[in-house]
Enzyme design. Sequence first.
Site, PDB file in Angstrom:
ATOM      1  N   ALA A 128      61.247  62.873  14.145  1.00 53.25           N
ATOM      2  CA  ALA A 128      62.457  62.847  14.969  1.00 53.25           C
ATOM      3  C   ALA A 128      62.330  61.705  15.984  1.00 53.25           C
ATOM      4  CB  ALA A 128      62.703  64.203  15.625  1.00 53.25           C
ATOM      5  N   SER A 129      62.552  61.966  17.278  1.00 49.02           N
ATOM      6  CA  SER A 129      62.592  60.868  18.259  1.00 49.02           C
ATOM      7  C   SER A 129      61.231  60.295  18.627  1.00 49.02           C
ATOM      8  CB  SER A 129      63.328  61.320  19.521  1.00 49.02           C
ATOM      9  OG  SER A 129      64.707  61.427  19.265  1.00 49.02           O
ATOM     10  N   VAL A 130      60.141  60.813  18.089  1.00 51.95           N
ATOM     11  CA  VAL A 130      58.861  60.118  18.225  1.00 51.95           C
ATOM     12  C   VAL A 130      58.935  58.795  17.455  1.00 51.95           C
ATOM     13  CG1 VAL A 130      56.355  60.266  17.846  1.00 51.95           C
ATOM     14  CG2 VAL A 130      57.631  62.286  18.577  1.00 51.95           C
TER      15      VAL A 130
END
Length: 367
Positions: free
Chosen positions: A57-59
């Site tokens: 995801a947003s990593v």
Amino acid sequence: MGARVNAVMDEAVSGNKIVGAELIVYRHGELILRRTAGHFDREAGVPMMENAIYRLASVTKPIVAATALAMIDKGLLGLDDLVSKHLDYFAPKLDNGSPAPITIHHLLTHTSGLAYGYADETISTGLGPTDKDFRTNFSKVAAAPLLFAPGTGWTYSVAIDVLGAVLAAVQGGSLQDAVHAHITGPLGMDETGFFVADKARLAIPYADGTPEPTVMTDPQFVPGEDGGTVMFSPSRIFSDKAFQSGGAGMAGTPENIAKFLEALRKGGGSVLKPETVALGFSNRIGDLYRQDQGQRFGYFGAVIDDPEAAASPSAKGTVNWGGVYGHSWLVDPANAITIMSMSNTALEGCTGRYPKDLIRAVYADLN
């Protein structure tokens, strides 16, 4: 070292908040804590393994941001470049009908006026299923009204997805090509990218639920903090038709991500100039309003400006963010601490009580 951390992880698992989790902590460049808890596959009774592979995801975002900055260091791109210079189809308009001057800086800082949620439900924002390429998807984004003129506000958005399209265009291949050429390849992050390096180690994704988290369906809708929902498509990572989402599309391991974060903490390692990392670790949005108290925003994530107001045990200048599939990370340059917390449980592992308690426990154990 680790008693409070163990208690937080064990309580989260036994209390059915988190199904499975991993934690890696570095201090002064040394690995000082590594722990797994819970289940990799609860239904099959498989304990959480060390160094599982997770949908990031947003990593994904700080890796793509670092790719952009590395390309800037090499003169391939400029912070002040207009996005339209590189993407001829991306030309959002201001309220008066004139072209909106969105720059690479605006994308990196989420000050572009773009959004995360559009009236046009055919627009993909990175997590959900899609068969669209960059041009098809982001032409639709460009046609939607901006929330504000670039540089005049801050809103978390699809900006890094658009940035990914820019990087692919400049690189002359896929976003994976750009990321690998400038960041993951040089750092030896062989199991992180827009692919799954080992399907047998890909963590089973779970969604928050009562009395316990449930295995995700596809698509899966999970209630968010703001009363809305987050749509997940666990199978998207395997799609060869979905655009490679610079904001949410990668998979990777805790070891690889911790290595990347440590490279940033040390000044960029072999991939970024120290002055570029310092710039990215500083406040790049001035005094623009953010709801998160005590935090500003840089090029990699939120920057803690006032630890007390942010209710954080870390020092001023700490950079942090997460990934909605269940992850949270932190780099504290003043204390030489890097924390990578990953889980298979959304949203609790990212926005719930668990990562906040875990970070406090790490600092308490260190003291």
